[in-house]
Design a protein around this motif. Structure first.
Motif, PDB file in Angstrom:
ATOM      1  N   PHE A 166       3.090   2.046  -1.853  1.00  0.00           N
ATOM      2  CA  PHE A 166       3.463   2.346  -3.237  1.00  0.00           C
ATOM      3  C   PHE A 166       2.246   2.586  -4.142  1.00  0.00           C
ATOM      4  O   PHE A 166       2.392   2.804  -5.333  1.00  0.00           O
ATOM      5  CB  PHE A 166       4.292   1.191  -3.812  1.00  0.00           C
ATOM      6  N   LEU A 167       1.038   2.520  -3.570  1.00  0.00           N
ATOM      7  CA  LEU A 167      -0.178   2.660  -4.375  1.00  0.00           C
ATOM      8  C   LEU A 167      -0.687   4.100  -4.363  1.00  0.00           C
ATOM      9  O   LEU A 167      -0.514   4.825  -3.381  1.00  0.00           O
ATOM     10  CB  LEU A 167      -1.274   1.725  -3.847  1.00  0.00           C
ATOM     11  N   SER A 168      -1.333   4.490  -5.443  1.00  0.00           N
ATOM     12  CA  SER A 168      -1.954   5.817  -5.523  1.00  0.00           C
ATOM     13  C   SER A 168      -3.256   5.825  -4.727  1.00  0.00           C
ATOM     14  O   SER A 168      -3.776   4.766  -4.347  1.00  0.00           O
ATOM     15  CB  SER A 168      -2.245   6.166  -6.984  1.00  0.00           C
ATOM     16  N   ASP A 169      -3.797   7.005  -4.483  1.00  0.00           N
ATOM     17  CA  ASP A 169      -5.047   7.117  -3.734  1.00  0.00           C
ATOM     18  C   ASP A 169      -6.184   6.402  -4.443  1.00  0.00           C
ATOM     19  O   ASP A 169      -7.036   5.782  -3.798  1.00  0.00           O
ATOM     20  CB  ASP A 169      -5.406   8.596  -3.529  1.00  0.00           C
ATOM     21  N   SER A 170      -6.223   6.492  -5.765  1.00  0.00           N
ATOM     22  CA  SER A 170      -7.295   5.829  -6.518  1.00  0.00           C
ATOM     23  C   SER A 170      -7.171   4.314  -6.416  1.00  0.00           C
ATOM     24  O   SER A 170      -8.180   3.604  -6.322  1.00  0.00           O
ATOM     25  CB  SER A 170      -7.253   6.252  -7.996  1.00  0.00           C
ATOM     26  N   ALA A 171      -5.940   3.802  -6.420  1.00  0.00           N
ATOM     27  CA  ALA A 171      -5.735   2.358  -6.294  1.00  0.00           C
ATOM     28  C   ALA A 171      -6.109   1.865  -4.899  1.00  0.00           C
ATOM     29  O   ALA A 171      -6.666   0.780  -4.732  1.00  0.00           O
ATOM     30  CB  ALA A 171      -4.287   2.006  -6.608  1.00  0.00           C
ATOM     31  N   LEU A 172      -5.795   2.702  -3.894  1.00  0.00           N
ATOM     32  CA  LEU A 172      -6.133   2.328  -2.515  1.00  0.00           C
ATOM     33  C   LEU A 172      -7.637   2.237  -2.304  1.00  0.00           C
ATOM     34  O   LEU A 172      -8.109   1.482  -1.446  1.00  0.00           O
ATOM     35  CB  LEU A 172      -5.536   3.349  -1.535  1.00  0.00           C
ATOM     36  N   THR A 181       0.792  -1.241   0.000  1.00  0.00           N
ATOM     37  CA  THR A 181       0.000   0.000   0.000  1.00  0.00           C
ATOM     38  C   THR A 181       0.827   1.296   0.000  1.00  0.00           C
ATOM     39  O   THR A 181       0.361   2.302  -0.556  1.00  0.00           O
ATOM     40  CB  THR A 181      -0.972   0.025   1.210  1.00  0.00           C
TER      41      THR A 181
END
Length: 453
Positions: free
Chosen positions: A115-121, A113
């Motif tokens: 390394f993930l963008s807000d949209s991916a989260l 998490t």
């Protein structure tokens, strides 16, 4: 091919395997949190933590080694029906309903998490993809139990220790700050607080599950004599215990020395993430992610293998490999519920069954010395079950006001989550007196049963 003994290298590999099975991501999170909160009292708190976080699991391994990895034989001393029922509950709780799915979700939360963008989260897709990959690896490495010792003890564990060593050495070479004043919980009773923290690792339960994995690995190397199996299993237990002690002490130091640089963090996961970033920058999060992934993967493999071996023995119509596939798929589905939901549902259950397991472990180890009958086991289990039930209700935020007030005022250690301890000790003493009056001895009963069969 039968063998009389294992080489030191083979014994070390099995010990490292057991260390890796115990050392899941949750174990990485607790010590640094303890260090931050205990501050200058870190070392007294760590001693308490080591007693329950290392000592009890070691006792669990010793206890199960004496029954060839079959905890049911110990639980049967209460009653055969209880023996099979409680063992199944234990395996389900530490296995597919909580322990196994948690390995995936914790690895994802800490290792992916960041390394993930807000949209991916905001999407469930990353967790789903990660779960498929994680449990695909687990499935492959669990299908052949004869290779587990080699794959974990010789490959994954050294990788895990290398990553942890890098983090620890960097923190020693470039200290992040001085130990701070302790938080209120650790001011006057740091040892007790650490003792309870170690209790919450739940590794005493895991020891009852992993015993069968260790025994199977030793058998596959040609050792068939029960006494020699037990002796090697105990040696492996001590190797794992030494490894756990070194890592726990190091992680507690990291937490205690980090406050000046990163401030007080909400939990151990946040501490490790901030420390890794502080010491290594962006590369630090990659190091931490690798350590978490290796820790979770080894624990997942061990739990899948242990649970599959157990259920195959209870329900032999489905093969070991069949159970590996079923439990892996089931765990993957449960994992997608998410870490927060898993913890909220499962912690109260584990809080309830943990004291029962501790009682059985300790009684099985002292039985041959004190020589007592079934009465001790029955009274200990009934008493620990009754009082730990309220600890479980408290963990689920389902307190019964009148009982909670009564226990808080009159039951020692209840506020610390260990209200079961003193009543269980009293119950054991009463059971011991009864068994002496009646002249009963559980080992005699078991021997008679074996002869009759």
């Amino acid at each position: 091919m039968k063998k009389e003994a294992l080489t030191r290298k083979e014994t070390l590999a099995i010990g490292l395997m057991l260390f890796a099975l115990f050392f899941g991501a949750g174990n990485m999170i607790f010590p640094p949190s303890l260090g931050q909160q205990a501050g200058v009292n870190t070392w007294s708190a760590t001693v308490g933590f080591l007693i329950t976080g290392v000592g009890l699991p070691l006792l669990g391994i010793i206890a199960t080694s004496k029954t060839n990895g079959d905890f049911t034989k110990i639980a049967n001393r209460v009653h055969p029906i209880f023996g099979i029922f409680f063992t199944i509950v234990l395996y389900l709780a530490i296995g597919p309903f909580f322990g196994i799915p948690r390995t995936d979700t914790v690895a994802f939360e800490i290792g992916v998490t960041p390394f993930l963008s807000d949209s991916a989260l905001a999407s469930n897709v990353p967790l789903m993809i990660y779960t498929i990959i994680f449990f695909g690896i687990t499935l492959f490495l669990s299908l052949n139990p004869t290779k587990i010792a080699d794959r974990i003890g010789k490959v994954l564990t050294p990788l895990l220790l290398t990553v942890l060593a890098i983090l620890v050495l960097k923190s020693l070479l470039t200290p992040m700050g001085e130990f701070q004043l302790p938080q209120p919980r650790y001011e006057s009773a740091s040892f007790v607080a650490g003792f309870v923290d170690g209790y919450l690792t739940m590794d005493a339960i895991a020891a009852l599950v992993f015993g069968i994995v260790v025994i199977s690995s030793i058998r596959e190397k040609g050792i068939v004599n029960s006494q020699k199996l037990s002796a090697i299993c105990i040696k492996a237990g001590f190797i794992a215990a030494i490894g756990l002690i070194l890592v726990y002490v190091s992680l507690a130091y990291i937490g205690a020395s980090s406050v000046e640089s990163i401030g007080m963090q909400a939990n151990g996961g946040a501490i490790l993430t901030a420390v890794a970033r502080e010491l290594f920058g962006g590369f630090g999060t990659i190091i931490l992610g690798l350590a978490i992934t290796f820790a979770c993967l080894t624990t997942s493999i061990g739990l899948i293998s242990a649970c599959s071996s157990f259920f195959n023995r209870i329900f032999p119509k489905l093969s070991y490999k069949g159970f590996v596939v079923v439990l892996t798929i089931f765990s993957a589905v449960i994992a997608n519920v998410g870490l927060t939901q898993l913890i909220s549902i499962s912690v109260p259950i584990l809080t309830f069954i943990y004291p029962i397991a501790i009682s059985l472990i300790v009684l099985s180890l002292v039985a041959s010395v004190l020589r007592f009958g079934r009465e001790v086991y029955v009274l200990a289990v009934v008493t620990s079950s009754f009082f730990s039930l309220f600890d479980g209700l408290n963990a689920a935020n389902l307190k019964i006001a009148s009982i909670d007030k009564l226990f808080t005022n009159y039951l020692p250690l209840y506020s610390d989550g260990m209200g079961w301890l003193i009543p269980t000790l009293i119950a054991c003493i009463i059971g011991y007196m009864i068994s002496k009056i009646r002249g009963s001895y559980i080992e005699d009963l078991e021997s008679s049963s074996r002869k009759a069969s």
